[in-house]
Write an enzyme that holds these catalytic residues in place. Structure first.
Site, PDB file in Angstrom:
ATOM      1  N   ALA A  74       1.224  -1.136   0.440  1.00 28.18           N
ATOM      2  CA  ALA A  74       0.143  -0.098  -0.084  1.00 28.18           C
ATOM      3  C   ALA A  74       0.565   1.138  -0.486  1.00 28.18           C
ATOM      4  CB  ALA A  74      -0.382   0.644   1.364  1.00 28.18           C
ATOM      5  N   SER A  75       0.894   2.027  -0.904  1.00 31.36           N
ATOM      6  CA  SER A  75       1.386   2.883  -0.515  1.00 31.36           C
ATOM      7  C   SER A  75       1.580   4.299  -0.322  1.00 31.36           C
ATOM      8  CB  SER A  75       1.273   3.982  -2.396  1.00 31.36           C
ATOM      9  OG  SER A  75       2.027   3.203  -3.994  1.00 31.36           O
ATOM     10  N   ALA A  76       2.556   5.076  -0.007  1.00 30.08           N
ATOM     11  CA  ALA A  76       2.176   6.194   0.838  1.00 30.08           C
ATOM     12  C   ALA A  76       1.263   6.718   1.386  1.00 30.08           C
ATOM     13  CB  ALA A  76       4.019   6.432   1.073  1.00 30.08           C
TER      14      ALA A  76
END
Length: 258
Positions: A74-76
């Protein structure tokens, strides 16, 4: 007269802090993006992480290879909001995402485009798409289409798309993707130059893609595209050389001691 107030849940409080950090960094300037970030429970898409980690500034790794290489995450949140600002989704848009991840980004986009639009997300990894499908279903976003396929192929059956976004890092823009973007449509894609990734926002102008925005970022490399090479050039492996596959470079001489 009795009055009462309802305190926010821990997840809601952490979500508020997350959004404040994003906006302090200059992102989620688009109100639709902010509202989506407030509406979507990010922690529901990363169930193996703590609620605190789900709303922290960093990425949440959701799958690794046997050697520890990150395969999906899950990207920042700051990067997520930044790219959605670049994408500028409008109500009713048809959106294609390459890289399903946890399904969180697809849910955000579905919230923005609304019931008149549609979101399709594609990933080459069936385990990733199964996880994204389950999370989307349990959070009320069953209408999002999830497809297991090489992302470089896109989704020609349902093209054209008003918006296309890559949440994995390709070496180059696949030709099929350009053909699936509607005239005047937007493409947001992280491209790498000499080891550094930049999220580029393009607008299709006839047969051309014209860049409008460029932001620094970082993404898991796209499976199946081997365009970038890297090798250590010192005996202690402290210095690396990065080059593209179309460059005739042999790093071996640089490794030789003087």
């Amino acid at each position: 007269m009795n009055t009462s107030t309802t305190s926010p849940s821990p997840a809601e409080a952490l979500r508020d802090v997350m959004i404040q950090q994003i906006q302090t960094a200059g992102h989620a300037s688009n109100q639709a993006v902010e509202l989506a970030l407030r509406a979507i429970p990010r922690h529901r898409f990363v169930p193996d992480a703590t609620v605190k980690d789900a709303y922290a500034e960093g990425t949440v790794v959701t799958k690794r290879a046997d050697d520890g290489t990150v395969l999906s995450c899950a990207s920042a949140p700051i990067i997520v909001a930044m790219m959605l600002d670049q994408l500028d989704i409008q109500p009713g848009d048809r959106v294609l995402e390459i890289g399903a991840g946890t399904g969180y980004n697809a849910a955000l986009m579905a919230h923005i485009t609304g019931p008149a639009g549609h979101v399709t997300t594609v990933d080459i990894d069936s385990e990733v798409t199964a996880g994204a499908r389950a999370a989307l279903d349990t959070t009320g976003y069953e209408a999002v289409t999830v497809i297991t396929r090489d992302g470089a192929l896109g989704d020609d059956e349902n093209a054209p798309y008003d918006r296309i976004i890559f949440t994995v890092g390709p070496w180059d823009i696949p030709a099929a993707i350009v053909n699936q973007l509607a005239p005047g449509g937007r493409l947001v894609i992280p491209l790498r130059w000499r080891g550094e990734a930049r999220s580029v926002g393009f607008v299709r102008d006839g047969d051309l893609l014209r860049s409008e925005t460029i932001e620094l970022c970082g993404f898991v490399p796209m499976i199946g595209q081997k365009g970038e090479h890297t090798a250590s050039i010192d005996p202690d492996e402290l210095v690396s050389l990065v080059w593209d596959q179309d460059q005739a470079i042999d790093p071996a001489p640089a490794r030789r001691r003087p």
